[in-house]
Design a protein around this motif. Structure first.
Motif, short mmCIF file in Angstrom:
data_model
loop_
_atom_site.label_atom_id
_atom_site.label_comp_id
_atom_site.label_asym_id
_atom_site.label_seq_id
_atom_site.Cartn_x
_atom_site.Cartn_y
_atom_site.Cartn_z
N PRO A 22 3.45 7.29 0.65
CA PRO A 22 3.82 6.03 -0.01
C PRO A 22 2.71 5.49 -0.89
CG PRO A 22 3.17 5.61 2.24
CD PRO A 22 3.13 7.09 2.08
N HIS A 23 3.08 4.58 -1.81
CA HIS A 23 2.13 3.97 -2.71
C HIS A 23 1.94 2.49 -2.36
CE1 HIS A 23 3.25 7.10 -6.05
NE2 HIS A 23 2.60 7.64 -5.02
N LYS A 24 0.71 2.03 -2.55
CA LYS A 24 0.41 0.60 -2.40
C LYS A 24 -0.11 0.09 -3.74
CE LYS A 24 -0.88 0.70 2.52
NZ LYS A 24 -1.98 0.45 3.48
N LYS A 25 0.67 -0.79 -4.35
CA LYS A 25 0.25 -1.35 -5.63
C LYS A 25 -0.69 -2.52 -5.40
CE LYS A 25 4.38 0.08 -8.17
NZ LYS A 25 5.51 -0.35 -9.02
N GLN A 26 -1.90 -2.38 -5.93
CA GLN A 26 -2.92 -3.42 -5.81
C GLN A 26 -3.19 -4.01 -7.19
OE1 GLN A 26 -3.65 -4.18 -2.86
NE2 GLN A 26 -3.68 -2.37 -1.54
N GLN A 27 -4.03 -5.02 -7.24
CA GLN A 27 -4.40 -5.62 -8.51
C GLN A 27 -5.29 -4.65 -9.29
OE1 GLN A 27 -3.31 -8.60 -9.70
NE2 GLN A 27 -4.33 -8.11 -11.63
N GLY A 28 -4.73 -4.03 -10.35
CA GLY A 28 -5.52 -3.14 -11.20
C GLY A 28 -5.60 -1.71 -10.75
N ILE A 30 -3.54 1.62 -7.99
CA ILE A 30 -2.49 2.04 -7.06
C ILE A 30 -3.10 3.00 -6.04
CG2 ILE A 30 -0.26 3.22 -6.80
CD1 ILE A 30 0.30 2.52 -9.77
N GLU A 31 -2.92 2.72 -4.77
CA GLU A 31 -3.33 3.64 -3.71
C GLU A 31 -2.16 4.58 -3.42
OE1 GLU A 31 -5.12 1.99 -0.17
OE2 GLU A 31 -5.60 0.14 -1.25
N VAL A 32 -2.43 5.88 -3.37
CA VAL A 32 -1.36 6.85 -3.10
C VAL A 32 -1.48 7.37 -1.67
CG1 VAL A 32 -1.17 7.45 -5.53
CG2 VAL A 32 -2.67 8.80 -4.06
N GLY A 33 -0.47 8.15 -1.27
CA GLY A 33 -0.32 8.52 0.14
C GLY A 33 -1.46 9.30 0.76
N ASN A 34 -2.18 10.09 -0.03
CA ASN A 34 -3.27 10.89 0.53
C ASN A 34 -4.62 10.20 0.47
OD1 ASN A 34 -3.82 10.97 -2.18
ND2 ASN A 34 -3.83 13.22 -2.37
N GLY A 35 -4.61 8.92 0.12
CA GLY A 35 -5.86 8.15 0.08
C GLY A 35 -6.52 8.07 -1.28
N ASP A 36 -6.01 8.85 -2.25
CA ASP A 36 -6.57 8.78 -3.60
C ASP A 36 -6.12 7.50 -4.29
OD1 ASP A 36 -7.77 11.20 -3.18
OD2 ASP A 36 -6.26 12.38 -4.28
N VAL A 37 -6.78 7.18 -5.38
CA VAL A 37 -6.50 5.93 -6.10
C VAL A 37 -6.33 6.22 -7.59
CG1 VAL A 37 -7.48 3.71 -6.82
CG2 VAL A 37 -7.68 4.44 -4.45
N VAL A 38 -5.34 5.56 -8.20
CA VAL A 38 -5.14 5.64 -9.64
C VAL A 38 -5.42 4.26 -10.24
CG1 VAL A 38 -3.54 6.14 -11.52
CG2 VAL A 38 -3.36 7.41 -9.35
N SER A 39 -6.35 4.21 -11.16
CA SER A 39 -6.64 2.97 -11.87
C SER A 39 -6.61 3.27 -13.37
CB SER A 39 -7.98 2.38 -11.45
OG SER A 39 -8.14 1.07 -12.00
N TRP A 40 -6.99 2.30 -14.17
CA TRP A 40 -6.82 2.47 -15.62
C TRP A 40 -7.70 1.51 -16.40
CZ3 TRP A 40 -2.67 1.55 -12.25
CH2 TRP A 40 -2.40 0.20 -12.00
N CYS A 41 -7.91 1.90 -17.63
CA CYS A 41 -8.45 0.97 -18.63
C CYS A 41 -7.24 0.30 -19.29
CB CYS A 41 -9.27 1.70 -19.68
SG CYS A 41 -10.72 2.55 -19.00
N ILE A 42 -7.50 -0.60 -20.18
CA ILE A 42 -6.42 -1.20 -20.98
C ILE A 42 -6.83 -0.99 -22.43
CG2 ILE A 42 -5.06 -3.29 -21.41
CD1 ILE A 42 -6.05 -4.29 -18.65
N GLY A 43 -6.74 0.27 -22.86
CA GLY A 43 -7.34 0.65 -24.13
C GLY A 43 -8.84 0.56 -24.00
N HIS A 44 -9.52 0.27 -25.09
CA HIS A 44 -10.97 0.11 -25.06
C HIS A 44 -11.31 -1.19 -24.33
CE1 HIS A 44 -12.61 3.40 -27.50
NE2 HIS A 44 -11.51 3.30 -28.24
N ILE A 45 -11.97 -1.09 -23.19
CA ILE A 45 -12.38 -2.31 -22.47
C ILE A 45 -13.87 -2.60 -22.71
CG2 ILE A 45 -10.58 -2.13 -20.75
CD1 ILE A 45 -12.55 -0.98 -18.81
N LEU A 46 -14.49 -1.76 -23.53
CA LEU A 46 -15.86 -1.99 -23.98
C LEU A 46 -15.85 -2.02 -25.51
CD1 LEU A 46 -17.73 0.52 -21.64
CD2 LEU A 46 -17.72 -1.96 -21.40
#
Length: 649
Positions: A22-28, A30-46
């Motif tokens: 299962p997935h847990k949607k967090q602020q900024g 997503i935690e996935v079932g095997n413990g890995d995490v998907v995050s992101w930039c919002i285009g160029h954030i620098l």
């Protein structure tokens, strides 16, 4: 824990969908079932810092401070995305491994790489970063990409190239905008003279074309057609080819300018024998056009639907991110990896079941045909734009989206149709000592051209129509030495035409085929194999920027330079307004991607050029610019904060 860093949230969600639940949607993130995490930039954030961040004295625009060249380049977080950077900082510290999931181009490569560097990821962790290349957001395609991770280190040249371009744009825009604005102010102009490494040569192209049109003087010229009759009564027309003796009466495009000369030819050939002096017949093949890259798609969309480049790009982003109907749209490649052939049957079958007009063509596609589009050697980080393995039947597409999607589908389906074949006959006739020629094209198999039938509303230009009339003639069987009969000669009077104003399509064509506008023969040779001015991702934005800055305007479909745009180009040195220099830089940037050049070989001469142009600026005459305060809305709205645009391309 493995951390996936995507370029934007939509890509992050697509990656998470392909990972264990299962997935847990967090602020900024997503935690996935095997413990890995998907995050992101919002285009160029620098973003690059402003000059005054290096030294407070640079707040004042002063010629004595130029050129400004940082010793150690600095980035700063964008204020609107600072919170996402904070989330990434925390996740980077917690993770054991990182997967770089930027878009598959050099900007996407730099975007994530610069965040990794800014967050001071350890050398050990950085050396183990993997690269995820996704060009199709559908689940099956993302899963395939996740099973084909590559070392991120393989893509460092892409990042270096993008970094070099980013810094070049900052150096060029900051220094030259300040230099020319300071000089312009001394001459009485109170607006900001924005100068860019790419935008100003594009403006220069439009101004040059406008000047050609304004100064054009039409001249009449003359052609002679011979009406030929065979012994069996068949007729066709042949066109006179002026001999070298006629050169004094012709222009540099071999057009006859003296009417009496053409009239004399008409008189000489009336009711005279026409001897076949040469005849050559060949079987020819024309293969399907390659699938689209972004520029080619924008050009065709402008021609077919009068859509500007920015609109096409925006629609493509929606088709890619929202609807997942096409692959990554900001591609500069028109080729496909051979591995993609595995998905071709399913894509074609989906197209055949579509409710859109191309379904019938999909049913007739030959899946066994392997066109020249499949070429691994010509595919880099991304491939051509093609439809995905997803049906559009239950998706409510706008008319714009349908038009663009159908162009992409048509170009893809064309790869599975046979070649267009035709018989080409070149015939030469001798009539009263003059040479007359016929060039006929007799279609034998339409092949892929059945997909490209013109609608009744589409028309050719006069020149194209006349060319087609010549080619569409039918010739009877003839042999060398046959004696035919010239019934009469026909004098055709025409007038030289001015060059056409740029349109969205032709300006993009000029940017991609910039070699045609380069004066240096050595650079011209280099540029024939490069991508031209700007990149697939930036061209639409640069053209749009010139409109927003009040340098260009639209008159119907035509793109024209404004008074301010013309005055600016007139005031600037040729080096700033012609494509030679910046086109050469684009060639070097591409060479960096291919590891045929390096960062210093690009930046060192660039700094030297900027130094020289700053020196030249103080001696320029800006008398052609409007005096006093700029009165257009753009000046009031967009020139109030100088730093807002000074570092742009």
């Amino acid at each position: 824990m493995k951390l996936y860093i995507a370029e934007k949230p939509s890509l992050g969600r697509a990656i998470a969908d392909a990972l264990p639940k299962p997935h847990k949607k967090q602020q900024g993130f997503i935690e996935v079932g095997n413990g890995d995490v998907v995050s992101w930039c919002i285009g160029h954030i620098l973003e690059q810092v402003e000059p005054d961040a290096y030294d407070q004295k640079y707040k004042k625009w002063d010629m004595q401070h130029l050129p400004i060249v940082p010793d150690a380049w600095q980035l700063k977080p964008k204020s609107q995305t600072r919170s996402q950077l904070t989330i990434l900082r925390k996740l980077v510290k917690q993770c054991d491994a990182i997967v770089h999931a930027g878009d598959p181009d050099r900007e996407g490569q730099l975007l994530i790489d610069e965040v990794i560097d800014y967050l001071k990821v350890s050398k050990t962790k950085k050396a183990q970063i993997e690269r995820l290349l996704i060009s199709d957001l559908n689940l099956a395609a993302v899963k395939r990409a996740l099973n084909a991770l590559k070392p991120n280190s393989d893509f460092i040249p892409l990042s270096i190239s993008a970094l070099a371009r980013s810094r070049a744009d900052w150096l060029y825009g900051i220094n030259l905008t300040r230099a020319f604005t300071i000089v312009g102010k001394k001459s009485g102009y109170q607006g900001v003279l924005s100068v860019g490494r790419v935008q100003t040569p594009i403006l220069g192209l439009v101004v040059s074309r406008d000047n050609e049109i304004d100064n054009f003087v039409s001249k009449p010229f003359y052609e002679v057609l011979a009406q030929i009759e065979t012994k069996s009564g068949d007729t066709f027309k042949a066109k006179w080819q002026p001999s070298e003796a006629c050169q004094p009466y012709m222009d540099d495009e071999n057009r006859v300018l003296v009417k009496a000369l053409a009239e004399n030819v008409v008189t000489r050939i009336n009711n005279k024998p026409a001897v076949v002096s040469e005849i050559k017949t060949e079987q020819k093949k024309q293969f399907a056009p390659l699938p689209y890259n972004l520029s080619a798609l924008q050009i065709d969309a402008a021609k077919a639907f009068s859509m500007n480049a920015k609109l096409v790009l925006d629609i493509c982003q929606g088709l890619y991110e929202k609807h997942k109907l096409i692959t990554y749209p900001r591609s500069d490649s028109r080729y496909l990896p051979k591995d993609q052939l595995k998905q071709a049957p399913q894509i074609i079958n989906l197209m055949a079941q579509s409710t859109l007009p191309f379904a019938e063509h999909a049913k007739n596609a030959d899946k066994s045909i392997v066109s020249k589009a499949w070429n691994d050697k010509k595919v880099t980080a991304h491939h051509a734009i093609i439809p995905t393995e997803k049906s559009a039947n239950n998706i409510n597409l706008s008319s714009f989206e349908k038009n663009i999607y159908q162009l992409i589908v048509r170009q893809y389906l064309a790869q599975f149709f046979p070649a267009f074949t035709y018989e080409q006959t070149k015939l030469s006739l001798d009539i009263s000592g003059g040479e007359f020629r016929v060039n006929c094209k007799n279609p034998q198999q339409q092949g892929w051209k059945v997909l490209f039938k013109k609608s009744s509303g589409q028309t050719n230009s006069n020149k194209q129509t006349q060319t087609n009339e010549q080619e569409e003639q039918t010739l009877p069987a003839l042999n060398k030495g046959d004696i035919l009969h010239c019934q009469r000669g026909e004098l055709v009077e025409k007038n030289t035409q001015p060059p056409q104003s740029f349109t969205d399509a032709t300006l993009l064509q000029a940017m991609t085929g910039i070699a045609r506008y380069v004066t240096d023969t050595d650079i011209k040779k280099i540029l024939k194999d490069t991508d031209g001015l700007g990149t697939e991702a930036t061209r639409a934005g640069i053209i749009e920027l010139l409109f927003k800055r009040g340098f260009l305007e639209r008159q119907g479909k035509q793109i024209k330079a404004t008074l301010v745009g013309k005055s600016l180009v007139k005031a600037l040195p040729d080096l700033a307004t012609k494509p030679d220099m910046t086109a050469q830089w684009e060639a070097t940037l591409n060479a960096i991607c291919e590891q045929k050049s390096n960062y210093q070989s690009f930046m060192t001469p660039l700094v030297s050029v900027i130094e020289n142009m700053v020196k030249q600026a103080s001696s320029l005459s800006f008398s052609g610019l409007p005096q006093g305060k700029a009165t257009n809305n753009f000046k009031k709205k967009r020139f109030s904060r100088k730093k807002k645009f000074a570092k742009t391309a």
